[in-house]
Motif scaffolding. Structure first.
Motif, PDB file in Angstrom:
ATOM      1  N   THR A   1      25.383  40.384  39.437  1.00 34.05           N
ATOM      2  CA  THR A   1      25.164  39.105  39.772  1.00 34.05           C
ATOM      3  C   THR A   1      25.065  38.972  41.313  1.00 34.05           C
ATOM      4  O   THR A   1      24.401  37.955  41.779  1.00 34.05           O
ATOM      5  N   ASN A   2      25.833  39.756  41.975  1.00 38.21           N
ATOM      6  CA  ASN A   2      25.761  40.127  43.672  1.00 38.21           C
ATOM      7  C   ASN A   2      26.396  38.393  44.071  1.00 38.21           C
ATOM      8  O   ASN A   2      25.930  38.421  45.154  1.00 38.21           O
ATOM      9  N   LEU A   3      27.134  37.917  43.378  1.00 36.56           N
ATOM     10  CA  LEU A   3      27.884  36.782  44.163  1.00 36.56           C
ATOM     11  C   LEU A   3      29.111  37.324  44.616  1.00 36.56           C
ATOM     12  O   LEU A   3      29.505  38.470  44.392  1.00 36.56           O
ATOM     13  N   SER A   4      29.747  36.451  45.517  1.00 39.06           N
ATOM     14  CA  SER A   4      30.952  37.157  46.384  1.00 39.06           C
ATOM     15  C   SER A   4      32.106  37.481  45.212  1.00 39.06           C
ATOM     16  O   SER A   4      32.727  38.337  45.406  1.00 39.06           O
ATOM     17  N   GLU A   5      32.260  36.807  43.985  1.00 39.97           N
ATOM     18  CA  GLU A   5      32.888  37.233  43.024  1.00 39.97           C
ATOM     19  C   GLU A   5      32.414  36.782  41.750  1.00 39.97           C
ATOM     20  O   GLU A   5      31.843  35.660  41.652  1.00 39.97           O
ATOM     21  N   THR A   6      32.684  37.498  40.628  1.00 38.40           N
ATOM     22  CA  THR A   6      32.191  37.215  39.268  1.00 38.40           C
ATOM     23  C   THR A   6      33.670  37.445  38.408  1.00 38.40           C
ATOM     24  O   THR A   6      34.196  38.226  38.640  1.00 38.40           O
ATOM     25  N   THR A   7      33.848  36.562  37.522  1.00 36.76           N
ATOM     26  CA  THR A   7      35.143  36.485  36.776  1.00 36.76           C
ATOM     27  C   THR A   7      34.802  36.705  35.190  1.00 36.76           C
ATOM     28  O   THR A   7      33.889  36.542  34.773  1.00 36.76           O
ATOM     29  N   PHE A   8      35.840  37.376  34.460  1.00 34.27           N
ATOM     30  CA  PHE A   8      35.807  37.545  33.199  1.00 34.27           C
ATOM     31  C   PHE A   8      36.839  37.022  32.468  1.00 34.27           C
ATOM     32  O   PHE A   8      38.063  37.296  32.705  1.00 34.27           O
ATOM     33  N   LEU A   9      36.689  36.185  31.452  1.00 33.85           N
ATOM     34  CA  LEU A   9      37.636  35.446  30.576  1.00 33.85           C
ATOM     35  C   LEU A   9      38.143  36.212  29.584  1.00 33.85           C
ATOM     36  O   LEU A   9      37.385  36.731  28.554  1.00 33.85           O
ATOM     37  N   ILE A  10      39.406  36.682  29.361  1.00 37.24           N
ATOM     38  CA  ILE A  10      39.825  37.383  28.349  1.00 37.24           C
ATOM     39  C   ILE A  10      41.114  36.986  27.881  1.00 37.24           C
ATOM     40  O   ILE A  10      41.795  35.745  28.509  1.00 37.24           O
ATOM     41  N   ALA A  11      41.664  37.310  26.767  1.00 35.38           N
ATOM     42  CA  ALA A  11      42.973  36.636  26.061  1.00 35.38           C
ATOM     43  C   ALA A  11      44.174  36.929  26.790  1.00 35.38           C
ATOM     44  O   ALA A  11      44.202  37.979  27.487  1.00 35.38           O
ATOM     45  N   PRO A  12      45.172  35.874  26.990  1.00 32.30           N
ATOM     46  CA  PRO A  12      46.239  36.192  27.785  1.00 32.30           C
ATOM     47  C   PRO A  12      47.120  37.218  27.155  1.00 32.30           C
ATOM     48  O   PRO A  12      46.928  37.544  25.878  1.00 32.30           O
ATOM     49  N   THR A  13      47.867  37.763  27.929  1.00 33.88           N
ATOM     50  CA  THR A  13      49.011  38.730  27.375  1.00 33.88           C
ATOM     51  C   THR A  13      50.300  38.141  27.143  1.00 33.88           C
ATOM     52  O   THR A  13      51.398  38.687  26.753  1.00 33.88           O
ATOM     53  N   THR A  14      50.650  36.859  27.606  1.00 29.28           N
ATOM     54  CA  THR A  14      51.870  36.182  27.530  1.00 29.28           C
ATOM     55  C   THR A  14      51.462  34.754  26.900  1.00 29.28           C
ATOM     56  O   THR A  14      50.407  34.095  27.286  1.00 29.28           O
ATOM     57  N   ASP A  15      52.556  34.247  26.114  1.00 26.00           N
ATOM     58  CA  ASP A  15      52.418  32.776  25.620  1.00 26.00           C
ATOM     59  C   ASP A  15      52.420  31.819  26.545  1.00 26.00           C
ATOM     60  O   ASP A  15      52.100  30.550  26.588  1.00 26.00           O
ATOM     61  N   GLU A  16      52.789  32.076  28.026  1.00 23.76           N
ATOM     62  CA  GLU A  16      52.791  31.108  29.077  1.00 23.76           C
ATOM     63  C   GLU A  16      51.543  30.915  29.819  1.00 23.76           C
ATOM     64  O   GLU A  16      51.449  29.904  30.493  1.00 23.76           O
ATOM     65  N   ALA A  17      50.629  31.708  29.338  1.00 24.03           N
ATOM     66  CA  ALA A  17      49.003  31.251  29.964  1.00 24.03           C
ATOM     67  C   ALA A  17      48.335  30.689  29.084  1.00 24.03           C
ATOM     68  O   ALA A  17      48.198  31.196  27.841  1.00 24.03           O
ATOM     69  N   ASP A  18      47.282  30.310  29.628  1.00 24.82           N
ATOM     70  CA  ASP A  18      46.038  29.629  28.681  1.00 24.82           C
ATOM     71  C   ASP A  18      45.047  30.708  28.498  1.00 24.82           C
ATOM     72  O   ASP A  18      44.576  30.470  27.641  1.00 24.82           O
ATOM     73  N   TYR A  19      44.786  31.117  29.651  1.00 22.61           N
ATOM     74  CA  TYR A  19      43.846  32.475  29.522  1.00 22.61           C
ATOM     75  C   TYR A  19      44.233  33.523  30.657  1.00 22.61           C
ATOM     76  O   TYR A  19      45.009  33.288  31.450  1.00 22.61           O
ATOM     77  N   ARG A  20      43.485  34.693  30.441  1.00 21.61           N
ATOM     78  CA  ARG A  20      43.669  35.618  31.265  1.00 21.61           C
ATOM     79  C   ARG A  20      42.163  35.845  32.042  1.00 21.61           C
ATOM     80  O   ARG A  20      41.170  35.816  31.574  1.00 21.61           O
ATOM     81  N   VAL A  21      42.252  36.267  33.584  1.00 29.13           N
ATOM     82  CA  VAL A  21      40.996  36.545  34.078  1.00 29.13           C
ATOM     83  C   VAL A  21      41.113  37.785  34.840  1.00 29.13           C
ATOM     84  O   VAL A  21      42.385  38.151  35.439  1.00 29.13           O
ATOM     85  N   ARG A  22      39.815  38.388  34.854  1.00 29.38           N
ATOM     86  CA  ARG A  22      39.820  39.679  36.030  1.00 29.38           C
ATOM     87  C   ARG A  22      38.661  39.373  36.949  1.00 29.38           C
ATOM     88  O   ARG A  22      37.834  38.621  36.655  1.00 29.38           O
ATOM     89  N   ILE A  23      39.020  39.329  38.150  1.00 24.75           N
ATOM     90  CA  ILE A  23      38.034  38.934  39.229  1.00 24.75           C
ATOM     91  C   ILE A  23      37.707  40.069  40.040  1.00 24.75           C
ATOM     92  O   ILE A  23      38.254  40.935  40.610  1.00 24.75           O
ATOM     93  N   PHE A  24      36.155  40.278  39.913  1.00 19.66           N
ATOM     94  CA  PHE A  24      35.440  41.283  40.560  1.00 19.66           C
ATOM     95  C   PHE A  24      34.494  40.971  41.943  1.00 19.66           C
ATOM     96  O   PHE A  24      33.926  39.799  41.636  1.00 19.66           O
TER      97      PHE A  24
END
Length: 273
Positions: A42-65
Motif C-alpha cells: 500500500t506504501n502508506l505511512s501506516e496500514t492497519t489490520f482489524l482482528i478479534a480482541p483477546t480481552t472482553d474489555e476491547a471492542d476490536y484489536r488492531v495491528r499497525i504496520f
C-alpha cells in the motif's frame, strides 16, 4: 481470500487534506508476513489490520504496520481504524466510546459528533535528549543552536525526539536535509499571531514527512502541558509543507489528554490476498 478494505482521511479539514490510513478488515487469518507485505505494497505511512480482541474489555484489536516495521501504537491509524470499524457495522460495548486493543494495551477512543479522539497513552521514555542529538538535528536542518528552545524524548509507540523551535514560522521555514536511519523528529513552534491554530507541527522521518501525526501531537501535548506553555484546549496545525491542511484538537480533561479530529472514509472496496 477477500477482505473488506477502507482508506480513511484522518485529521482532515476537507477532502484529501489529512493523513490517509489503509484498514484491512477480517484479517485474523493473515500471517504477520502477509501483513508486512500488504503494508509495504500500500506504501502508506501506516496500514492497519482489524482482528478479534483477546480481552472482553476491547471492542476490536488492531495491528499497525508501516511499509517497513510494526508499531505498538500510532495516532492517526487509531482514529482511522475506529472510524473504519464503525463504518463496517461495529457496535461499541459502551455508547460513545470505542476501546481499541493494540500492542501498547487498551486505548480509549471517544465519539463526539463527527470527530473522534483518543486518550494519549503514557510515554515510555521522557527526559532531555543528549546534546549530540541536538547538534545532529541542527546540522541536518540548517538551524542555529539558539533556534532550539527545548528538546525531549516523547516515545509512545514511535520513538519521537521532540524539538521546540523559536516560533511557528521557523517550523514552516525548515527544509529538511537527509536525516539519520530510524529518525523520528517532531518540530513544534508557537504561533505569534491571532487565530484558531496555536501550534505549527511537523513530523520528519528518514524517508518522508508525515502529513498529520496523532502520536506526535499527543507527545507534544503532554510535554508542553507539563511546562505550562499551552492551555487545556487548543488546536495544532500540521501538513502545510506537504500540501495538506491537517487540524488536531487537544483537550486535557484533568485525567487524560485527548487527541482528536475528523476521520472520513474516502475509499471502500475489497482487497484480495
Amino acid at each position: 481470500m477477500q477482505h473488506r478494505y477502507l482508506e480513511v482521511d484522518v485529521f482532515s479539514t476537507g477532502p484529501f487534506t489529512g493523513n490517509p490510513v489503509a484498514v484491512i478488515a477480517d484479517a485474523d487469518e493473515l500471517s504477520e508476513d502477509q501483513m508486512r507485505a500488504i503494508a509495504h505494497w500500500t506504501n502508506l505511512s501506516e496500514t492497519t489490520f482489524l482482528i478479534a480482541p483477546t480481552t472482553d474489555e476491547a471492542d476490536y484489536r488492531v495491528r499497525i504496520f508501516t511499509p517497513s516495521t510494526e508499531f505498538p501504537f500510532a495516532g492517526h491509524p487509531t482514529l482511522g481504524t475506529a472510524r473504519a470499524w464503525l463504518e463496517l457495522g461495529g457496535r461499541p460495548r459502551t455508547a460513545g466510546q470505542v476501546v481499541q486493543e493494540c500492542g501498547a494495551g487498551l486505548v480509549q477512543v471517544r465519539l463526539c459528533d463527527q470527530e473522534l479522539s483518543f486518550a494519549t497513552p503514557p510515554r515510555t521514555r521522557t527526559g532531555e535528549l543528549d546534546e549530540e542529538d541536538v547538534e545532529r538535528l541542527v546540522e541536518a536542518l540548517g538551524l542555529r543552536r539558539e533556534d532550539v528552545l527545548a528538546h525531549a524524548w516523547g516515545v509512545n509507540g514511535p520513538a519521537w525526539q521532540l524539538f521546540q523551535l523559536r516560533d511557528a514560522d521557523l517550523v514552516r521555514f525548515v527544509r529538511p536535509g537527509r536525516l539519520w536511519e530510524g529518525a523520528h523528529i517532531g518540530l513544534v513552534g508557537l504561533e505569534t499571531g491571532e487565530g484558531e491554530n496555536l501550534l505549527e507541527v511537523r513530523g520528519l522521518t528518514e524517508h518522508f514527512e508525515d502529513p498529520v501525526t496523532g502520536s506526535l501531537n499527543g507527545a507534544f501535548a503532554q510535554w508542553l502541558r507539563e511546562r505550562g506553555l499551552v492551555p487545556a484546549h487548543y488546536v495544532a496545525h500540521q501538513g502545510s509543507q506537504v500540501r495538506r491542511a491537517g487540524r488536531v484538537r487537544i483537550e486535557d480533561d484533568g485525567c487524560q489528554i485527548w487527541v482528536g479530529g475528523s476521520a472520513e472514509v474516502r475509499v471502500r472496496g475489497e482487497l484480495v490476498s
